[in-house]
Each structure stands twice: as structure tokens, then as C-alpha cells.
Design a protein around this motif. Structure first.
Motif, PDB file in Angstrom:
ATOM      1  N   ARG A 168       7.448  51.854  30.364  1.00 33.92           N
ATOM      2  CA  ARG A 168       8.126  52.296  29.010  1.00 33.92           C
ATOM      3  C   ARG A 168       7.207  52.362  28.108  1.00 33.92           C
ATOM      4  NH1 ARG A 168      14.107  52.435  28.843  1.00 33.92           N
ATOM      5  NH2 ARG A 168      14.994  52.376  31.071  1.00 33.92           N
ATOM      6  N   ALA A 169       6.522  51.369  28.038  1.00 26.80           N
ATOM      7  CA  ALA A 169       5.656  51.197  26.942  1.00 26.80           C
ATOM      8  C   ALA A 169       4.261  52.018  26.963  1.00 26.80           C
ATOM      9  CB  ALA A 169       5.342  49.509  26.687  1.00 26.80           C
ATOM     10  N   LYS A 204       3.092  48.734  21.233  1.00 21.23           N
ATOM     11  CA  LYS A 204       3.548  49.540  22.076  1.00 21.23           C
ATOM     12  C   LYS A 204       4.672  48.824  22.819  1.00 21.23           C
ATOM     13  CE  LYS A 204      -0.248  52.617  23.196  1.00 21.23           C
ATOM     14  NZ  LYS A 204      -1.463  52.870  24.376  1.00 21.23           N
ATOM     15  N   LYS A 230       7.674  48.648  20.358  1.00 25.43           N
ATOM     16  CA  LYS A 230       8.061  49.928  20.247  1.00 25.43           C
ATOM     17  C   LYS A 230       9.320  50.345  21.364  1.00 25.43           C
ATOM     18  CE  LYS A 230       7.375  54.876  19.284  1.00 25.43           C
ATOM     19  NZ  LYS A 230       8.606  55.073  19.643  1.00 25.43           N
ATOM     20  N   ALA A 231       8.620  50.109  22.464  1.00 31.07           N
ATOM     21  CA  ALA A 231       9.429  50.341  23.622  1.00 31.07           C
ATOM     22  C   ALA A 231      10.834  49.428  23.727  1.00 31.07           C
ATOM     23  CB  ALA A 231       8.630  50.008  25.158  1.00 31.07           C
ATOM     24  N   ALA A 284      12.329  47.833  21.030  1.00 29.60           N
ATOM     25  CA  ALA A 284      12.854  48.275  19.856  1.00 29.60           C
ATOM     26  C   ALA A 284      13.781  49.626  20.150  1.00 29.60           C
ATOM     27  CB  ALA A 284      12.136  48.450  18.535  1.00 29.60           C
ATOM     28  N   ASP A 285      13.043  50.662  20.865  1.00 28.39           N
ATOM     29  CA  ASP A 285      13.598  51.884  21.056  1.00 28.39           C
ATOM     30  C   ASP A 285      14.944  51.807  22.051  1.00 28.39           C
ATOM     31  OD1 ASP A 285      11.816  53.296  19.532  1.00 28.39           O
ATOM     32  OD2 ASP A 285      10.651  54.120  21.394  1.00 28.39           O
ATOM     33  N   ALA A 286      14.844  50.532  22.996  1.00 30.14           N
ATOM     34  CA  ALA A 286      15.914  50.385  23.807  1.00 30.14           C
ATOM     35  C   ALA A 286      17.015  49.624  23.090  1.00 30.14           C
ATOM     36  CB  ALA A 286      15.783  49.599  24.900  1.00 30.14           C
ATOM     37  N   GLY A 287      16.759  49.301  21.780  1.00 28.81           N
ATOM     38  CA  GLY A 287      17.877  48.763  21.082  1.00 28.81           C
ATOM     39  C   GLY A 287      17.578  47.162  20.795  1.00 28.81           C
ATOM     40  N   THR A 323      16.403  44.173  18.874  1.00 28.75           N
ATOM     41  CA  THR A 323      16.051  43.490  17.489  1.00 28.75           C
ATOM     42  C   THR A 323      15.648  42.093  17.285  1.00 28.75           C
ATOM     43  OG1 THR A 323      18.182  42.838  16.783  1.00 28.75           O
ATOM     44  CG2 THR A 323      17.596  45.034  16.452  1.00 28.75           C
TER      45      THR A 323
END
Length: 72
Positions: free
Chosen positions: A23-24, A47, A50-51, A53-56, A58
Motif C-alpha cells: 500500500r505504501a 510513504k 501516508k498509507a 493515514a489514508d486508511a484512517g 491517526t
């Protein structure tokens, strides 16, 4: 994000290391090195963040504590 938070987020999302790598867009050894506390390139770390964080995921830090929150 530090190595511990990376592992916490990945496990909380139910991902294996290879899934995070895919994913990254980084190699599996890079994920393994980062989670082991070894140095990786800043771009690789970005990367991974981001991967996740993009999945939710925090990330929090403060007062000697770190944390991660992931969606249910």
C-alpha cells in the motif's frame, strides 16, 4: 510516527507487513527495518505514514507517550 506507532497502526488495521509495503509502495525489508527501529529514507517513512493515514490511522505524541487510533 515512530516505529512503535507504525506497528500499532498496522496491527490495528489488521495488516501484515507485506500489505503495508504494498500500500505504501515500498519494499517489505524497508517496513521491517523501520519497525525494528533502524534508519530508513525520509521518503520511505513519509510513504508509510501516508498509507496508514489514508486508511484512517491517526498518530499522537506528548508527555512521554505515543498513541495511535484506527477506525473500527
Amino acid at each position: 510516527m515512530n516505529a512503535r506507532q507504525c506497528r500499532m497502526a498496522r496491527c490495528g488495521l489488521g495488516w501484515k507487513s507485506q500489505e503495508l509495503a504494498d500500500r505504501a509502495g515500498v519494499s517489505y525489508p524497508s517496513v521491517h527495518r523501520f519497525e525494528a527501529g533502524q534508519t530508513v529514507a525520509a521518503d520511505t517513512r513519509d510513504k508509510l505514514v501516508k498509507a496508514l493515514a489514508d486508511a484512517g490511522a491517526t498518530f499522537t505524541a506528548g508527555k512521554g507517550r505515543v498513541g495511535v487510533s484506527v477506525p473500527e
